[in-house]
Write an enzyme that holds these catalytic residues in place. Structure first.
Site, PDB file in Angstrom:
ATOM      1  CD  GLU A   1      -0.665  -5.865   8.866  1.00 38.19           C
ATOM      2  OE1 GLU A   1      -0.923  -5.354   9.977  1.00 38.19           O
ATOM      3  OE2 GLU A   1      -1.158  -5.458   7.802  1.00 38.19           O
TER       4      GLU A   1
ATOM      5  CG  ASP B   1      -1.859  -1.181   1.276  1.00 41.79           C
ATOM      6  OD1 ASP B   1      -1.707  -2.106   0.461  1.00 41.79           O
ATOM      7  OD2 ASP B   1      -2.746  -1.198   2.146  1.00 41.79           O
TER       8      ASP B   1
END
Ligand code: DGY
Length: 444
Positions: A396, A163
């Site tokens: 993550e 992102d």
């Protein structure tokens, strides 16, 4: 509890019955490439469940072949932008996002077929998926490369899966934010702001969604209207590899049924291989993204460049250059493979895709290195990933310098990578002595 037991716990906790969410609250829906990696994890202990993950993902497929990056099977208030923002549905009427993600599905499906113990059941599943996988790849090649240049475009940074990579800074900086509607940053309720994208990035993410939504996120309007069109390394190289895997599946399981599709895939491969040259930056010694708006390579060194190795098309000379860069990056940060150039002032070891290490990217680079016959470096990448998981469990992403787990914890695809990749490999190669030792993860 051992690390492996913890991995089972995470996948069970995140299982929503047939599909798996990446992490409760932070990502409460089914994500495209997350699910494909998660299916590999399930494959190690529950083949039926693994195939379900793909079935539910493809329930989100659009009639034009696109497989969205988020499938909103159920409602949740914890995430934004949700279905009310995208306002689109799949061919079967399920609300979805209007963007896609790196098309890793065929790569995973081939692996799932190859490792299945019940070959007949697996073959049946693959035969059902083949036309859907083909339609997905065709959508990328036709809709996202309408002039058939061999470079497919992403129209939003979220489609790269990386992102807030610094790769997008310039191209995203040109996206207008003048008519931006109000939006809420729900991600910041779950993760510290300094580990997530900045407000200026989010404003542009949301503005892009608004622009694409005016064209129902569909061809040709959305492609033409998008002020952001980038040939992302990760998406293009994964697609080139996935095309090879889809070709293998068709030729192995149903060559007569798919004669014309097989020809088409071979044409895609010729054109992608030719276009791959455009991504190589001789000066930086790395594959770069291409800004399709101006035809220029984006001067930015990120881990996406190493995924070129997945194609099997990188020359031995360039492979050596890539290996040298991997070594230098590790020298600077202590761990393979940081998501962004650690020698750049834009490197940030804690902010999402601007520095931290991601287990699934390491897995892709590992696979690329194996494809290139670079087993020693591949093993180093795996061993570093193992160390990070051992220290901070299934985060993550990780701070390469301290090993700190960042973003969401109990993260599905990291747990899946443990089960599918790290644990079996460590058992086989013995690269970490304590691999089978019991680790107390109580309270994790
Ligand atoms: C997010 O919301 O951060 C996701 O990465 C978008 O897919």
């Amino acid at each position: 509890m051992s690390i492996t037991e913890e991995a089972y716990r995470v996948l069970k906790m995140n299982d929503r019955g047939g599909y798996t969410i990446p992490r409760p609250k932070l990502y409460p829906f089914q994500w495209n490439w997350d699910s494909c990696f998660v299916a590999l994890g399930f494959m190690t202990y529950d083949e039926k469940r693994a195939w379900e993950e793909l079935d539910l993902l493809f329930q989100g497929q659009w009639s034009n072949g696109m497989v969205p990056h988020i499938i909103f099977h159920r409602e949740s208030d914890n995430y934004s932008p949700g279905p009310d923002v995208y306002q689109v549905v799949s061919a079967t009427g399920i609300p979805t996002s209007g963007l896609s993600q790196p098309p890793i599905a065929s790569f995973c499906v081939r692996r799932m077929y190859e490792m299945s113990s019940d070959k007949e059941a697996a073959k049946e599943k693959v035969l059902k998926l083949l036309p859907r996988l083909f339609a997905y790849h065709k959508w990328y090649h036709d809709v996202r490369d309408p002039m058939h240049t061999g470079v497919v475009s992403i129209l939003h940074p979220w489609e790269s899966g990386r992102d807030n990579s610094a790769d997008w800074d310039d191209a995203l900086g040109r996206v207008p934010i003048t008519n931006l509607l109000h939006y809420e940053r729900k991600d910041l309720k779950h993760v510290a702001a300094e580990q997530r994208p900045r407000k200026e990035d989010y404003d542009r993410y949301m503005s892009l969604v608004q622009i694409l939504r005016e064209h129902k996120h569909d061809a040709p309007g959305h492609y033409l209207a998008s002020p952001f069109k980038v040939g992302d390394t990760t998406v293009n190289f994964i697609l080139a590899r996935a095309d090879q895997d889809l070709l293998w599946l068709m030729e192995t399981l149903a060559p007569d049924t798919y004669e014309s599709e097989i020809m088409t895939i071979k044409e895609w491969l010729v054109s992608s291989k030719e276009a791959m040259e455009r991504f190589w930056d001789e000066e930086d010694g790395l594959y770069h993204c291409i800004d399709v708006m101006n035809g220029q390579r984006i001067k930015s060194n990120s881990s996406g460049g190493f995924t070129a190795l997945l194609t099997g098309w990188v020359s031995p000379e360039r492979t050596e250059i890539l290996l040298e860069k991997l070594r230098r990056w590790k020298e600077e940060t202590g761990k393979h493979v940081v998501s962004f150039d650690p020698y750049s002032p834009r490197f940030d070891p804690r902010r999402y895709w601007r520095g931290p290490v991601w287990a699934i990217v390491n897995f892709l680079i590992y696979e690329g290195l194996v494809t290139a016959g670079q087993n020693k470096m591949a093993k180093e990448v795996a061993a570093d990933t193992y160390e990070l998981v051992k220290q901070s469990l299934f985060a993550e992403y990780y701070n390469p310098q301290t090993g700190e787990g960042l973003g969401g914890d109990s993260f599905s695809w990291t747990a899946a990578m443990w089960l599918y990749w790290l644990k079996p490999l460590a058992d086989e190669l013995g690269f970490v002595d304590e691999i089978n030792s019991e680790l107390d993860v109580a309270g994790a």
